[in-house]
Design a protein around this motif. Structure first.
Motif, PDB file in Angstrom:
ATOM      1  N   GLN A   1     -29.738 -55.867 -16.570  1.00 48.34           N
ATOM      2  CA  GLN A   1     -28.546 -56.209 -17.582  1.00 48.34           C
ATOM      3  C   GLN A   1     -29.006 -56.941 -18.698  1.00 48.34           C
ATOM      4  N   ALA A   2     -28.876 -56.765 -20.450  1.00 48.29           N
ATOM      5  CA  ALA A   2     -29.189 -57.531 -21.145  1.00 48.29           C
ATOM      6  C   ALA A   2     -27.585 -58.844 -20.826  1.00 48.29           C
TER       7      ALA A   2
ATOM      8  N   ALA B   1     -32.773 -56.599 -24.792  1.00 48.97           N
ATOM      9  CA  ALA B   1     -33.417 -55.453 -24.600  1.00 48.97           C
ATOM     10  C   ALA B   1     -35.084 -55.399 -24.679  1.00 48.97           C
TER      11      ALA B   1
ATOM     12  N   VAL C   1     -35.150 -54.622 -19.324  1.00 50.75           N
ATOM     13  CA  VAL C   1     -33.858 -55.258 -19.877  1.00 50.75           C
ATOM     14  C   VAL C   1     -32.905 -53.721 -20.269  1.00 50.75           C
ATOM     15  N   SER C   2     -31.728 -52.788 -19.512  1.00 48.34           N
ATOM     16  CA  SER C   2     -31.149 -52.019 -20.104  1.00 48.34           C
ATOM     17  C   SER C   2     -29.924 -53.001 -21.215  1.00 48.34           C
ATOM     18  N   SER C   3     -29.537 -52.717 -22.371  1.00 51.27           N
ATOM     19  CA  SER C   3     -28.668 -52.843 -23.319  1.00 51.27           C
ATOM     20  C   SER C   3     -27.151 -51.843 -22.583  1.00 51.27           C
TER      21      SER C   3
END
Length: 126
Positions: A13-14, A88, A124-126
């Motif tokens: 995750q971010a 991200a 990387v998920s925002s």
């Protein structure tokens, strides 16, 4: 001849962190300047960071400075990329590279390096 194998990529995750590793074969590992590059979908490969043969000097792209740290352990033939506060826009395939003919760590062109790994995906998920 040097073979490079990256590991440590994944989904985060971010704001999170990852540490990439790049293990090198060959007895002359300490003679190489090591670098990390990344390539996002639809974009050109870009320089991320590099480190001198002794590990005493490092150089970073402005986009990762103060968030990423490159280091190496010559006894283990391994270079690392610690990535903190991921964004991200850091999503990409990350590859390590070894350069024996490079004279300084400020060389940013991937074509100047002599050997490349296959890469590891960082998402990387925002």
């Amino acid at each position: 001849q040097v073979q490079l194998v990256e590991s440590g990529g994944g989904l985060v995750q971010a704001g999170g962190s990852l540490r990439l590793s790049c293990a090198a074969s060959g007895s002359t590992y300490s003679e190489y300047i090591m670098g990390w590059f990344r390539q996002a979908p639809g974009k050109e490969r870009e320089f991320v960071a590099s480190i001198s043969r002794s590990g005493g000097s490092t150089y970073y792209a402005d986009s990762v400075k103060a968030r990423f740290t490159i280091s190496r352990d010559n006894a283990k033939n391994t270079v690392y990329l610690q990535m903190n506060n991921l964004k991200a826009e850091d999503t990409a395939v990350y590859s390590c590279a070894a350069g024996i003919s490079i004279r300084t760590i400020t060389v940013r062109q991937y074509a100047s390096y002599d050997y490349w790994g296959q890469g590891t995906q960082v998402t990387v998920s925002s």
